[in-house]
Each structure stands twice: as C-alpha cells, then as structure tokens.
Write a protein that holds these residues in place. Structure first.
Motif, PDB file in Angstrom:
ATOM      1  N   LYS A 204       0.940  -1.163  -0.046  1.00 55.06           N
ATOM      2  CA  LYS A 204       0.155   0.039  -0.003  1.00 55.06           C
ATOM      3  C   LYS A 204       0.918   1.338   0.000  1.00 55.06           C
ATOM      4  N   MET A 205       1.853   1.349   0.902  1.00 54.33           N
ATOM      5  CA  MET A 205       2.712   2.386   0.854  1.00 54.33           C
ATOM      6  C   MET A 205       3.665   2.715  -0.350  1.00 54.33           C
ATOM      7  N   LYS A 206       3.518   3.630  -1.069  1.00 54.41           N
ATOM      8  CA  LYS A 206       4.233   3.769  -2.418  1.00 54.41           C
ATOM      9  C   LYS A 206       4.688   5.221  -2.435  1.00 54.41           C
ATOM     10  N   GLU A 207       4.099   6.262  -1.730  1.00 55.69           N
ATOM     11  CA  GLU A 207       4.459   7.541  -2.072  1.00 55.69           C
ATOM     12  C   GLU A 207       5.110   8.322  -1.266  1.00 55.69           C
ATOM     13  N   SER A 208       6.139   7.394  -0.359  1.00 55.87           N
ATOM     14  CA  SER A 208       6.862   8.238   0.570  1.00 55.87           C
ATOM     15  C   SER A 208       8.297   7.111   0.477  1.00 55.87           C
ATOM     16  N   GLY A 209       9.696   7.608   0.956  1.00 59.35           N
ATOM     17  CA  GLY A 209      10.563   6.829   1.107  1.00 59.35           C
ATOM     18  C   GLY A 209      10.809   6.318   2.585  1.00 59.35           C
ATOM     19  N   SER A 210      10.082   6.738   3.432  1.00 59.29           N
ATOM     20  CA  SER A 210      10.061   6.128   4.768  1.00 59.29           C
ATOM     21  C   SER A 210       8.397   5.921   5.393  1.00 59.29           C
ATOM     22  N   ALA A 211       8.316   4.807   6.084  1.00 63.40           N
ATOM     23  CA  ALA A 211       7.038   4.583   6.737  1.00 63.40           C
ATOM     24  C   ALA A 211       6.796   5.488   7.931  1.00 63.40           C
ATOM     25  N   PRO A 212       5.453   5.648   8.313  1.00 62.63           N
ATOM     26  CA  PRO A 212       5.131   6.117   9.486  1.00 62.63           C
ATOM     27  C   PRO A 212       5.624   5.615  10.646  1.00 62.63           C
ATOM     28  N   PRO A 213       6.023   6.479  11.737  1.00 55.23           N
ATOM     29  CA  PRO A 213       6.348   5.563  12.954  1.00 55.23           C
ATOM     30  C   PRO A 213       5.252   4.978  13.521  1.00 55.23           C
ATOM     31  N   GLY A 214       5.492   3.590  14.127  1.00 52.36           N
ATOM     32  CA  GLY A 214       4.471   2.865  14.671  1.00 52.36           C
ATOM     33  C   GLY A 214       3.752   1.868  13.488  1.00 52.36           C
ATOM     34  N   SER A 215       4.234   2.183  12.420  1.00 55.50           N
ATOM     35  CA  SER A 215       3.437   1.193  11.275  1.00 55.50           C
ATOM     36  C   SER A 215       4.140  -0.164  11.280  1.00 55.50           C
ATOM     37  N   GLY A 216       5.278  -0.171  11.707  1.00 55.39           N
ATOM     38  CA  GLY A 216       6.090  -1.555  11.723  1.00 55.39           C
ATOM     39  C   GLY A 216       6.720  -2.001  10.607  1.00 55.39           C
TER      40      GLY A 216
ATOM     41  N   ALA B  66       9.487   7.306  -5.202  1.00 58.07           N
ATOM     42  CA  ALA B  66       9.379   8.448  -4.175  1.00 58.07           C
ATOM     43  C   ALA B  66      10.750   8.532  -3.457  1.00 58.07           C
ATOM     44  N   LEU B  67      11.427   7.530  -3.284  1.00 59.62           N
ATOM     45  CA  LEU B  67      12.460   7.297  -2.450  1.00 59.62           C
ATOM     46  C   LEU B  67      13.824   8.112  -3.241  1.00 59.62           C
ATOM     47  N   GLY B  68      13.891   8.206  -4.654  1.00 58.14           N
ATOM     48  CA  GLY B  68      14.619   8.829  -5.350  1.00 58.14           C
ATOM     49  C   GLY B  68      16.181   8.049  -5.360  1.00 58.14           C
TER      50      GLY B  68
ATOM     51  N   GLY C  38      12.669   8.775 -10.552  1.00 55.12           N
ATOM     52  CA  GLY C  38      11.329   9.610 -10.987  1.00 55.12           C
ATOM     53  C   GLY C  38      11.524  10.157 -12.117  1.00 55.12           C
ATOM     54  N   CYS C  39      12.037   9.729 -13.146  1.00 59.56           N
ATOM     55  CA  CYS C  39      12.165  10.430 -14.444  1.00 59.56           C
ATOM     56  C   CYS C  39      10.473  10.811 -14.814  1.00 59.56           C
ATOM     57  N   VAL C  40       9.525   9.718 -15.116  1.00 58.15           N
ATOM     58  CA  VAL C  40       8.240  10.158 -15.426  1.00 58.15           C
ATOM     59  C   VAL C  40       7.615  10.974 -14.578  1.00 58.15           C
ATOM     60  N   TRP C  41       8.108  11.193 -13.477  1.00 63.10           N
ATOM     61  CA  TRP C  41       7.162  12.151 -12.444  1.00 63.10           C
ATOM     62  C   TRP C  41       8.016  13.284 -12.252  1.00 63.10           C
ATOM     63  N   GLY C  42       8.692  13.667 -13.269  1.00 59.96           N
ATOM     64  CA  GLY C  42       9.321  15.277 -13.204  1.00 59.96           C
ATOM     65  C   GLY C  42      10.851  15.300 -12.443  1.00 59.96           C
TER      66      GLY C  42
ATOM     67  N   ARG D 202       2.073  13.538 -12.986  1.00 59.52           N
ATOM     68  CA  ARG D 202       1.995  14.219 -11.395  1.00 59.52           C
ATOM     69  C   ARG D 202       1.938  13.339 -10.500  1.00 59.52           C
ATOM     70  N   PRO D 203       2.910  13.567  -9.435  1.00 58.00           N
ATOM     71  CA  PRO D 203       2.916  12.468  -8.447  1.00 58.00           C
ATOM     72  C   PRO D 203       1.494  12.518  -7.764  1.00 58.00           C
ATOM     73  N   GLY D 204       1.007  11.455  -7.548  1.00 59.87           N
ATOM     74  CA  GLY D 204      -0.395  11.348  -6.993  1.00 59.87           C
ATOM     75  C   GLY D 204      -1.683  11.268  -7.757  1.00 59.87           C
ATOM     76  N   ALA D 205      -1.169  11.719  -9.190  1.00 58.23           N
ATOM     77  CA  ALA D 205      -2.170  11.754  -9.988  1.00 58.23           C
ATOM     78  C   ALA D 205      -2.579  10.411 -10.691  1.00 58.23           C
ATOM     79  N   ALA D 206      -3.823   9.704 -10.698  1.00 59.82           N
ATOM     80  CA  ALA D 206      -3.668   8.260 -11.032  1.00 59.82           C
ATOM     81  C   ALA D 206      -4.018   8.239 -12.789  1.00 59.82           C
ATOM     82  N   ALA D 207      -4.375   9.328 -13.255  1.00 65.31           N
ATOM     83  CA  ALA D 207      -4.459   9.226 -14.748  1.00 65.31           C
ATOM     84  C   ALA D 207      -3.989  10.270 -15.472  1.00 65.31           C
ATOM     85  N   PRO D 208      -3.752  10.287 -16.655  1.00 59.55           N
ATOM     86  CA  PRO D 208      -3.063  11.343 -17.232  1.00 59.55           C
ATOM     87  C   PRO D 208      -3.840  12.688 -17.155  1.00 59.55           C
TER      88      PRO D 208
END
Ligand SMILES: Nc1ncnc2c1ncn2[C@@H]1O[C@H](COP(=O)(O)OP(=O)(O)OP(=O)(O)OP(=O)(O)OC[C@H]2O[C@@H](n3cnc4c(N)ncnc43)[C@H](O)[C@@H]2O)[C@@H](O)[C@H]1O
Length: 280
Positions: free
Chosen positions: A196-208, A232-234, A247-251, A274-280
């Motif tokens: 599920k997690m894909k839009e960040s390079g780090s997970a929220p604290p407590g997520s395990g 998103a990690l770069g 992230g070439c395709v994301w700018g 655009r990061p986060g945008a599902a469709a073109p």
C-alpha cells in the motif's frame, strides 16, 4: 569493459536517448548497459523506448531485468488483464513488430548478477542472499519462457502470500518471488510485504514497516544490490546499495551509475505525470 546501470525508463524516450549520449561521451570505449526494468508505461513513448532497448540488446550491448510494468504489458498483450486508464501501451500493442518486442521482453531475467552486483527491479526479502535471489528468479524465468507462460501470468496477480516460506510451492511460490523482485518497497522486520505504501521513502512511525533494505539481519546485506522501482525514494547511494529510480516520469531525472568507478550521470525530465495523480 565498463558497465552502466540505468533506472526506470517508463517510456521516457527523449531522456533515454540523451542519457545514452552522455554515457557515450564519458566512456569512449565499449560498455555494457543494464536497465533496472520498467522500460515502458506511464511515459509518452513506450514503443520507441522498448525498440531502443531491444535494438541495443540484439547488438549485445544491453540487457534489462523485468519490472512490474513490463509484466503488466505482457499480461495486457496476452489478453489476461485489461489495460489501465493511465497506461501508455497502445502503440506497442498495435506495432507491426510487437511479437518480436514482447517475445524478447518475456525472456528477460528478474535478477542479474554482473560485476559483483545484483540487479533487481524492486527488492529482496530478508531471508534471501543475492545468490538465492538469482536462483528464485530463475524459477519465474523458466515459467515465463516455457509453454505455459500465459498460465503463469494468469496466476501472478495478488498480494498473497505476503511472506517467504521455503515450503511454498506452485503459483503461490512464484507469486511471492515476483512480488518481492518486482514490487517490494516496505516490509516488516519479519519480511511481511506491504504493497500500500508507495508515495514516500519512509514509513510512518508505529507502522512496523521498514524499507526492505533496512531490515535488520537481511541476508543480502553483504551483497552489492542495485534496484529501481521506488521513485518516491529517489536516488539512493550507500556502500553496498544503489537505488536508481529517480522518478524520471514524475518530473525527477533519469539516472545511470557506472559500476566500475561509481560515477553518476543524470538527465532532468520535464515530468510527464504528476505524483499522486492516477490518470494522465
Ligand atoms: N503480482 C502482482 N500483483 C498485482 N500487480 C502486479 C503483479 N505483478 C505485476 N503487477 C503489475 O504492476 C503494475 C503496476 O502496479 P501499480 O500498483 O500501478 O504500480 P506502482 O506501485 O504505482 O508502482 P510503479 O512501478 O508505477 O512505481 P512508482 O514508484 O513510479 O510510482 C509509485 C507512486 O509514487 C508516486 N510518486 C512518484 N514520485 C513521487 C514523489 N516525488 N513524491 C511522492 N510520491 C511520488 C506516484 O504518484 C505513484 O503513485 C500493475 O499494472 C500490475 O499489472
């Protein structure tokens, strides 16, 4: 002969051409190009990009591991999955040379050991050494290259089993291997994969959850691993770890690292999505 590894192209043909020119300028002698997978999709020129890499491979100058978008292309072309609204694969599907391109793609490895480095698209489960990952990748490669390859793609989809068990057999075993090698970003310390997690390079604290490469005791920690997939990690550079999806395709940019001298080459991209945008 020097070896350059290049991050996710995702149909960004102009940036790929520019990066290959930059590599040619900085390395006058013969060199090998290895692509980290996801050659196609999301970007504007998937067909031209696939033709470019296929042509280089036919001349013995390049190879690529398979990424999740490459597998998606194979499944769509085989009529096994419907295309997504945001796909940019139509040109490939309608191309006169589609069979040659897809046949070549289907025979690509999921893991490559070259010059003391292991290349995979996404990641490794903590129980696997680099050598074991190559052997497990080989099981999937045999299925993809064999006569029942469409049955394999039919069974490939899904997130379970989420963790590795040496006793896994059949489709469940292959699905677990594919998911780790082509989709993994985060997992628990026990190696339970999260998709599920894909839009960040780090997970929220407590997520395990941890990035797969930060799991304590990871068996591949002593191996040099190069991977893509995680835009998103770069760009990530550690002594035995290179993350190449900048992230070439994301700018972001398209990146290449020379395995012999560690030099980095990058080409900036205007951003087709655009990061986060599902469709073109
Ligand atoms: N066993 C299996 N089961 C199911 N499917 C399988 C499968 N095997 C293969 N597949 C295939 O996998 C395909 C893709 O699945 P998706 O689920 O669509 O792919 P993804 O995780 O979004 O990964 P992607 O490879 O696009 O990663 P990226 O980092 O660029 O992008 C990830 C996200 O990062 C975001 N992002 C990019 N740059 C960012 C930034 N700078 N900051 C924040 N977010 C950013 C983007 O918005 C994007 O949402 C499917 O079509 C499916 O067919």
């Amino acid at each position: 002969m020097k070896t350059y590894v290049i991050g996710d192209l995702q149909g960004c043909h102009a940036q790929t051409v520019e990066l290959l020119e930059r590599i040619g300028q900085s390395c006058a002698g013969p060199h090998t190009l290895l692509f980290a997978g996801d050659l196609v999709n999301r970007g504007p020129q998937s067909l031209a990009t696939l033709r470019l890499v296929h042509g280089l491979a036919r001349r013995g100058q390049a190879d690529s591991v398979l990424g999740n978008h490459d597998l998606h292309l194979l499944a769509v072309a085989a009529g096994i999955r419907p295309p997504h609204a945001a796909d940019t694969l139509d040109e490939i599907l309608a191309a006169p040379d589609r069979d040659a391109l897809l046949d070549w793609l289907r025979r690509r490895p999921l893991a490559l050991l070259r010059d003391g480095h292991l290349l995979v698209h996404a990641g490794l489960l903590p129980q696997w050494s680099a050598q074991q990952a190559v052997a497990l990748a080989g099981e999937v490669e045999s299925a993809l290259r064999g006569p029942a390859w469409k049955d394999f793609l039919l069974d490939m989809y899904g997130n379970a089993p989420a963790a590795w068990d040496e006793g896994l057999r059949g489709a469940a075993r292959l699905r677990c291997i594919v998911n780790a090698l082509t989709r993994l970003r985060f997992c628990t310390a026990d190696g339970v994969m999260d998709f599920k997690m894909k839009e960040s390079g780090s997970a929220p604290p407590g997520s395990g959850l941890l990035p797969w490469f930060d799991v304590p005791g990871r068996r591949s920690a002593g191996d040099k691993v190069v991977f893509g997939h995680w835009s998103a990690l770069g760009l990530l550079r550690r002594p035995a770890l290179i993350g190449l999806d900048s992230g070439c395709v994301w700018g972001g940019s398209l990146s290449a690292v020379c395995l012999d001298d560690g030099s980095l080459l990058q080409v900036a991209c205007p951003g087709y999505r655009r990061p986060g945008a599902a469709a073109p």
